[in-house]
Scaffold this active site. Structure first.
Site, short mmCIF file in Angstrom:
data_model
loop_
_atom_site.label_atom_id
_atom_site.label_comp_id
_atom_site.label_asym_id
_atom_site.label_seq_id
_atom_site.Cartn_x
_atom_site.Cartn_y
_atom_site.Cartn_z
N ALA A 128 0.84 -1.19 0.00
CA ALA A 128 0.00 0.00 0.00
C ALA A 128 0.87 1.24 0.00
O ALA A 128 1.75 1.37 0.84
CB ALA A 128 -0.91 -0.01 1.21
N CYS A 129 0.60 2.15 -0.93
CA CYS A 129 1.39 3.36 -1.03
C CYS A 129 0.49 4.52 -1.43
O CYS A 129 -0.67 4.32 -1.77
CB CYS A 129 2.49 3.21 -2.09
SG CYS A 129 3.64 1.83 -1.79
#
Length: 489
Positions: free
Chosen positions: A21-22
């Site tokens: 997740a970014c």
């Protein structure tokens, strides 16, 4: 004790949500105050996965073919490999999982923003999980080889078409002419678009590109992008309308409503005043926007540090491990980076990577110039066990202490780091002035100026971090003494 227990639970909760997740922010040069291009991203995965800053020298021929540490993807060794930097996982020894960096030709990459392609598209063309290219390989394969951002897009696109993508991802490329952003559509389909110079773009674990214009030079894609979608009923053509990549290849699910939409909505409303979009209706978010005011590095840093502060959705200030909205800044962020390209300056100082170890809201951004050839040793150390030598763990220890009492400790850390960043910006101006005065006649001396600046800046940041750690420990000990006497022990 209750606060510590709640925040410990909060730390644990940030490690239990989906790992890949970014959050990505891209800004065109006509949308920035100083005319620079900006590519930025928080790399979120695991809090104890140490990142190392690696300098890769140029090579007439790389010593070995690239072999992924994540699957069986391979790629031939590069001829005339360019010098480049990477932010690599400690256990790869710099050979893969590069994440972000610049090469000596002036090309920068941030890879990757994890995205999730549509189930129907993947049923027709699944990811090539065993031998396809993924986040582990992209930066280390592309940067040694390409001389322009567009060339980087084209090379990655050809690899996806031939060997497949092992996962869904978005990748940003930047050089002195602009920013390109590529997204996968499925195992072998992809699309890329050049960012309009007067706009910005944000993404949070979801495919965001939409319109595709096959004959426009600002668009690139796999040759069968449209025909594949039509043949597999992913898309129904509408007369007079351009092909919609998002509708054909991406997804909008219930998870997006709390995990992804709030991050995009928050950044768009932070940078563009007066938007009427609703936070739970991500399908209606614009793809590219004009900021209300020209953006700066500091604006981007604050975006990457956002955790809905000042609202009921701030999980840290409100001690709420069950907060449904996923913050932009989370404890399990491994590093946060900002790639800045100022086309009017020599590459050595015109291309700068600002990097913060760990949780961006409790860390400090340090500038690393493309002309740096000697990486401060503390940046190259560390593994998954805490130590006293690596920069990674010195920052991470302070962040862990601050999380035990956010409302008291976080402001102390943030104020000190804000002052440090302001002071460093002044020192950067002096360095750049000195560099420009001598780099043509005395190139070695000019390069030495950069290396000296980097070492001194890192040393000062670590000294400050050490002092802040002791400050928080002192306060924690005092609070424990008060509790000890209160309990009558």
């Amino acid at each position: 004790m209750k606060k510590i227990t709640l925040l410990s639970a909060l730390i644990a909760s940030t490690l239990s949500v989906p790992s890949f997740a970014c959050t990505t922010i891209l800004v065109g040069n006509q949308a920035t105050k100083d005319g620079s291009f900006i590519v930025a991203r928080n790399e979120d995965y695991q809090a104890n996965n140490t990142k190392q800053f690696i300098y890769h020298p140029a090579e007439a021929k790389q010593k070995a073919d690239f072999k992924s540490n994540a699957n069986d993807f391979t790629y031939p060794a590069a001829e005339h490999a360019l010098e480049y930097t990477s932010l690599s996982d400690y256990d790869t020894k710099g050979t893969s999982m590069g994440e972000a960096g610049f090469n000596s030709a002036g090309v920068g990459i941030s890879a990757t923003e994890t995205i999730y392609n549509g189930s129907k598209a993947l049923a027709a063309d699944p990811y090539v999980t065993k031998t396809g290219i993924g986040e582990d390989a992209i930066e280390n394969v592309i940067l040694p080889r390409v001389h322009t951002a567009k060339e980087g897009v084209e090379l990655l696109g050809k690899i996806i078409e031939k060997q497949g993508a092992s996962e869904g991802f978005g990748v940003a490329f930047v050089d002195k002419t602009g920013i390109w952003y590529l997204e996968t559509g499925s195992g072998h389909q992809w699309m890329a678009q050049k960012l309009p110079a007067d706009k910005y773009f944000v993404s949070a674990n979801q495919g965001r590109l939409s319109t595709y214009k096959p004959h426009d030079p600002d668009y690139l894609a796999s040759p069968t992008l449209v025909s594949f979608a039509e043949n597999h009923a992913l898309y129904t053509p509408v007369t007079g309308e351009a092909f919609n990549f998002h509708k054909a290849y991406s997804q909008d699910t219930q998870n997006d409503v709390t995990y992804n939409y709030p991050r995009v909505w928050t950044l768009q409303h932070m940078y563009t005043q007066g938007l009427k979009t609703k936070i739970d209706q991500g399908q209606n978010f614009p793809v590219f926007l004009t900021p209300t005011h020209k953006l700066t590095i500091n604006d981007v840093e604050q975006g990457l540090r956002n955790h809905y502060q000042g609202t009921s959705h701030d999980p840290y200030a409100n001690n709420n491990p069950k907060e449904p909205y996923r913050p932009i800044s989370v404890f399990r962020t491994q590093e946060s980076h900002i790639l800045q390209v100022r086309p009017s300056l020599p590459i050595a100082i015109g291309e700068t990577e600002y990097m913060a170890y760990g949780m961006s809201a409790l860390s400090v951004y340090i500038p690393y110039y493309q002309g740096m050839t000697q990486v401060p040793k503390a940046l190259t150390l560390g593994n998954d066990k805490a130590d006293d030598q690596s920069a990674n763990w010195q920052f991470r220890k302070l962040q862990t202490l601050a999380m035990t009492n956010w409302n008291e400790f976080a402001p102390i850390v943030q104020k000190a780091y804000q002052q440090f960043e302001q002071q460093t910006a002044v020192k950067q101006q002096l360095l750049e002035k000195q560099y420009l005065a001598i780099y043509k006649k005395e190139p070695k001396k000019a390069q030495a100026l950069i290396n000296q600046f980097e070492q001194k800046t890192v040393d000062d940041a670590l000294t400050l971090t050490h002092d802040l750690t002791n400050t928080l420990l002192t306060k924690m000990t005092h609070n424990t003494d008060m509790l000890y006497h209160f309990e009558g022990a």
